[in-house]
Design a protein around this motif. Structure first.
Motif, PDB file in Angstrom:
ATOM      1  N   PHE A 280       0.821  -1.209   0.000  1.00 36.41           N
ATOM      2  CA  PHE A 280       0.000   0.000   0.000  1.00 36.41           C
ATOM      3  C   PHE A 280       0.858   1.264   0.000  1.00 36.41           C
ATOM      4  O   PHE A 280       0.383   2.336  -0.373  1.00 36.41           O
ATOM      5  CB  PHE A 280      -0.935   0.009   1.213  1.00 36.41           C
ATOM      6  N   VAL A 281       2.117   1.149   0.432  1.00 40.59           N
ATOM      7  CA  VAL A 281       2.972   2.333   0.531  1.00 40.59           C
ATOM      8  C   VAL A 281       3.253   2.921  -0.841  1.00 40.59           C
ATOM      9  O   VAL A 281       2.979   4.096  -1.100  1.00 40.59           O
ATOM     10  CB  VAL A 281       4.284   2.005   1.262  1.00 40.59           C
ATOM     11  N   SER A 282       3.807   2.130  -1.755  1.00 42.56           N
ATOM     12  CA  SER A 282       4.123   2.654  -3.085  1.00 42.56           C
ATOM     13  C   SER A 282       2.864   2.886  -3.914  1.00 42.56           C
ATOM     14  O   SER A 282       2.873   3.717  -4.837  1.00 42.56           O
ATOM     15  CB  SER A 282       5.082   1.714  -3.818  1.00 42.56           C
ATOM     16  N   LEU A 283       1.794   2.172  -3.604  1.00 40.61           N
ATOM     17  CA  LEU A 283       0.536   2.381  -4.318  1.00 40.61           C
ATOM     18  C   LEU A 283      -0.081   3.741  -4.009  1.00 40.61           C
ATOM     19  O   LEU A 283      -0.892   4.255  -4.770  1.00 40.61           O
ATOM     20  CB  LEU A 283      -0.460   1.272  -3.968  1.00 40.61           C
ATOM     21  N   ALA A 284       0.304   4.325  -2.872  1.00 39.18           N
ATOM     22  CA  ALA A 284      -0.159   5.660  -2.496  1.00 39.18           C
ATOM     23  C   ALA A 284       1.055   6.471  -2.041  1.00 39.18           C
ATOM     24  O   ALA A 284       1.053   7.058  -0.968  1.00 39.18           O
ATOM     25  CB  ALA A 284      -1.200   5.574  -1.387  1.00 39.18           C
ATOM     26  N   LEU A 285       2.095   6.473  -2.853  1.00 36.36           N
ATOM     27  CA  LEU A 285       3.367   7.074  -2.462  1.00 36.36           C
ATOM     28  C   LEU A 285       3.170   8.519  -2.017  1.00 36.36           C
ATOM     29  O   LEU A 285       2.655   9.345  -2.764  1.00 36.36           O
ATOM     30  CB  LEU A 285       4.348   7.014  -3.628  1.00 36.36           C
ATOM     31  N   PHE A 286       3.566   8.799  -0.774  1.00 36.98           N
ATOM     32  CA  PHE A 286       3.417  10.110  -0.144  1.00 36.98           C
ATOM     33  C   PHE A 286       1.955  10.497   0.052  1.00 36.98           C
ATOM     34  O   PHE A 286       1.648  11.662   0.333  1.00 36.98           O
ATOM     35  CB  PHE A 286       4.142  11.206  -0.942  1.00 36.98           C
ATOM     36  N   GLY A 287       1.051   9.533  -0.114  1.00 35.12           N
ATOM     37  CA  GLY A 287      -0.368   9.788   0.108  1.00 35.12           C
ATOM     38  C   GLY A 287      -0.922   8.844   1.150  1.00 35.12           C
ATOM     39  O   GLY A 287      -0.187   8.282   1.961  1.00 35.12           O
ATOM     40  N   ASP A 288      -2.237   8.656   1.116  1.00 38.12           N
ATOM     41  CA  ASP A 288      -2.922   7.821   2.101  1.00 38.12           C
ATOM     42  C   ASP A 288      -3.801   6.830   1.362  1.00 38.12           C
ATOM     43  O   ASP A 288      -4.788   7.214   0.731  1.00 38.12           O
ATOM     44  CB  ASP A 288      -3.759   8.692   3.038  1.00 38.12           C
ATOM     45  N   ILE A 289      -3.462   5.546   1.440  1.00 37.67           N
ATOM     46  CA  ILE A 289      -4.210   4.532   0.715  1.00 37.67           C
ATOM     47  C   ILE A 289      -5.660   4.455   1.173  1.00 37.67           C
ATOM     48  O   ILE A 289      -6.539   4.044   0.402  1.00 37.67           O
ATOM     49  CB  ILE A 289      -3.526   3.150   0.864  1.00 37.67           C
ATOM     50  N   GLU A 290      -5.957   4.871   2.395  1.00 38.27           N
ATOM     51  CA  GLU A 290      -7.339   4.817   2.887  1.00 38.27           C
ATOM     52  C   GLU A 290      -8.264   5.732   2.092  1.00 38.27           C
ATOM     53  O   GLU A 290      -9.482   5.543   2.095  1.00 38.27           O
ATOM     54  CB  GLU A 290      -7.401   5.180   4.368  1.00 38.27           C
ATOM     55  N   ARG A 291      -7.717   6.725   1.424  1.00 31.25           N
ATOM     56  CA  ARG A 291      -8.529   7.649   0.633  1.00 31.25           C
ATOM     57  C   ARG A 291      -8.800   7.123  -0.778  1.00 31.25           C
ATOM     58  O   ARG A 291      -9.605   7.701  -1.504  1.00 31.25           O
ATOM     59  CB  ARG A 291      -7.828   9.008   0.542  1.00 31.25           C
ATOM     60  N   ASP A 292      -8.138   6.059  -1.153  1.00 29.41           N
ATOM     61  CA  ASP A 292      -8.264   5.528  -2.517  1.00 29.41           C
ATOM     62  C   ASP A 292      -9.369   4.470  -2.544  1.00 29.41           C
ATOM     63  O   ASP A 292      -9.118   3.268  -2.609  1.00 29.41           O
ATOM     64  CB  ASP A 292      -6.928   4.931  -2.963  1.00 29.41           C
ATOM     65  N   ARG A 293     -10.604   4.934  -2.531  1.00 27.44           N
ATOM     66  CA  ARG A 293     -11.733   4.015  -2.441  1.00 27.44           C
ATOM     67  C   ARG A 293     -11.861   3.141  -3.684  1.00 27.44           C
ATOM     68  O   ARG A 293     -12.267   1.972  -3.587  1.00 27.44           O
ATOM     69  CB  ARG A 293     -13.046   4.777  -2.240  1.00 27.44           C
ATOM     70  N   ASP A 294     -11.538   3.659  -4.853  1.00 25.49           N
ATOM     71  CA  ASP A 294     -11.638   2.842  -6.069  1.00 25.49           C
ATOM     72  C   ASP A 294     -10.682   1.658  -5.988  1.00 25.49           C
ATOM     73  O   ASP A 294     -11.072   0.518  -6.272  1.00 25.49           O
ATOM     74  CB  ASP A 294     -11.323   3.694  -7.311  1.00 25.49           C
ATOM     75  N   PHE A 295      -9.431   1.925  -5.596  1.00 20.37           N
ATOM     76  CA  PHE A 295      -8.467   0.832  -5.438  1.00 20.37           C
ATOM     77  C   PHE A 295      -8.938  -0.162  -4.392  1.00 20.37           C
ATOM     78  O   PHE A 295      -8.924  -1.383  -4.615  1.00 20.37           O
ATOM     79  CB  PHE A 295      -7.088   1.376  -5.056  1.00 20.37           C
ATOM     80  N   LEU A 296      -9.358   0.331  -3.227  1.00 16.94           N
ATOM     81  CA  LEU A 296      -9.737  -0.558  -2.130  1.00 16.94           C
ATOM     82  C   LEU A 296     -10.972  -1.381  -2.466  1.00 16.94           C
ATOM     83  O   LEU A 296     -11.074  -2.542  -2.053  1.00 16.94           O
ATOM     84  CB  LEU A 296      -9.961   0.254  -0.858  1.00 16.94           C
ATOM     85  N   ASP A 297     -11.903  -0.810  -3.217  1.00 13.71           N
ATOM     86  CA  ASP A 297     -13.079  -1.585  -3.631  1.00 13.71           C
ATOM     87  C   ASP A 297     -12.670  -2.720  -4.574  1.00 13.71           C
ATOM     88  O   ASP A 297     -13.155  -3.855  -4.457  1.00 13.71           O
ATOM     89  CB  ASP A 297     -14.096  -0.673  -4.313  1.00 13.71           C
ATOM     90  N   GLY A 298     -11.775  -2.423  -5.528  1.00 10.74           N
ATOM     91  CA  GLY A 298     -11.286  -3.471  -6.421  1.00 10.74           C
ATOM     92  C   GLY A 298     -10.508  -4.528  -5.668  1.00 10.74           C
ATOM     93  O   GLY A 298     -10.651  -5.729  -5.935  1.00 10.74           O
ATOM     94  N   TYR A 299      -9.710  -4.094  -4.704  1.00 12.54           N
ATOM     95  CA  TYR A 299      -8.912  -5.020  -3.906  1.00 12.54           C
ATOM     96  C   TYR A 299      -9.823  -5.963  -3.116  1.00 12.54           C
ATOM     97  O   TYR A 299      -9.599  -7.182  -3.077  1.00 12.54           O
ATOM     98  CB  TYR A 299      -8.027  -4.214  -2.959  1.00 12.54           C
TER      99      TYR A 299
END
Length: 376
Positions: A280-299
């Motif tokens: 999740f770190v590089s997938l949201a590099l310098f950001g917050d993966i919790e805010r990426d609802r599209d990614f998390l829904d697919g995951y």
């Protein structure tokens, strides 16, 4: 100015080992964007399209960077089925630098351009759809478990199937399986994720001391902070396939606007067997993966359940952020990037490392109060 001639390219020796002569080659194109290996695209007259990777001749590198091609071969081999056509296939590889060809990896080329060059947007519908597609792809990769391992489960679920946190009750761990880098730069794979990750962070901190890298805190202080939260790593008992370098430059996007898709997942050389949350770190590099609802829904669609961002999981996430940011700061020294690039990297990365270490410290405090048997 040095009078020493540059080392000859190993590419002709590699192609000769594969039985490829000059008349068989349609084109040879050097590829840029990588920061370690030399990468060349070789298109053959019969239509085969390959990417050839060879490691640098120098020895100044971080401790974990020993035999990186071993990791990359392990990633593509393990990911081939779960990742589908987006994963390059290994054509041939040689791990031994002392071999007549030197170490090399030849793999099939994948279509597309790096995600950040394509710059998909929400207005054409590509960005949210691609993030969901990426979530499904990464979720499938995270269902892959290290060779020889038996037993897995999701965090707190009691499930016997791989889950988003890559943890649960392990039934057995046969010899030859475990956690860490397949190239085993610190010795054999570790029996626990805590042991493996501690070795990984200790190695980069030792590199920081060796190269006198600029860090926001002394290395011993960072060691203490990371050690204080190490108990949360015990949640992870399944060595999942972790790419750990899924920034947009390693994700190839193909197709026309409005119909783009992921064409390739490349540069698997930093992979390890460990906690899938680390990706999740590089997938949201310098950001917050919790805010990426599209990614998390697919995951969640791929793994069969949503990621539950518990205090312990957030602390693990902060530990992995700290590790990646440490690597980014320390590697500027052996790579001799120059003062300007080193300063730019410091200005970009150091504040995020401070934030991550603060999150580790806070998470360790919270989880210590809430662990079973605590007084909190």
């Amino acid at each position: 100015m040095s009078d020493q001639a540059p080392a000859p390219s190993p590419l002709p020796r590699v192609l000769d080992a594969l039985g490829v002569g000059e008349r068989d080659i349609a084109s040879i194109v050097p590829l840029t964007g990588g920061t370690y290996n030399t990468v060349t695209r070789v298109t053959l007259a019969d239509g085969r399209d390959w990417v050839v990777k060879t490691p640098p001749p120098h020895t100044a590198a971080l401790r974990y960077e020993r035999d990186l091609l071993v990791n990359e071969v392990a990633f593509y081999t393990a990911a081939a089925r779960a990742g589908g056509p987006a994963i390059p296939r290994v054509v041939r590889s040689e791990a031994d630098p002392a071999a007549p060809t030197g170490a090399y990896l030849v793999m099939t080329a994948r279509p597309g351009r790096p995600w950040h060059e394509v710059a998909p947007t929400a207005s054409d519908g590509d960005e949210p759809r691609l993030r969901a597609e990426l979530g499904r792809l990464v979720g499938r990769l995270h269902t892959v478990t290290g060779p020889g391992f038996v037993g897995s489960g999701a965090a707190g679920s009691g499930s016997a199937e791989p889950g988003p946190a890559g943890s649960g009750a392990a039934r057995s761990r046969p010899a030859g399986s475990g956690f860490g880098y397949p190239a085993e730069p610190f010795g054999p794979l570790a029996p626990t994720w805590r042991t493996a990750f501690t070795a990984m962070t200790e190695a980069v901190l030792a590199d920081a001391e060796t190269y006198r890298a600029r860090l926001p805190y002394p290395a011993d202080h960072i060691r203490t902070v990371l050690a204080g939260a190490a108990h949360v790593l015990d949640e992870v008992v399944r060595p999942a396939l972790v790419h750990f370098d899924l920034w947009p430059g390693n994700l190839l996007v193909t197709g026309e606007p409005g119909a783009r898709t992921i064409g390739g997942v490349v540069d698997g050389e930093r992979m390890f067997w460990g906690d899938p949350v680390a990706d999740f770190v590089s997938l949201a590099l310098f950001g917050d993966i919790e805010r990426d609802r599209d990614f998390l829904d697919g995951y969640a669609e791929a793994v069969g359940e949503s990621v539950e961002f518990t205090d312990a999981l957030r602390t693990r996430y902060a530990l992995y952020r700290s590790y990646l940011y440490l690597i980014m700061l320390v590697e500027t020294v052996p790579r001799a990037v120059g003062a300007e690039v080193a300063d730019e990297t410091w200005e970009l990365v150091a504040p995020h490392l401070v934030d991550a270490l603060d999150a580790v410290r806070l998470g360790a405090s919270v989880s210590c109060r809430t662990r079973p048997g605590s007084d909190g």
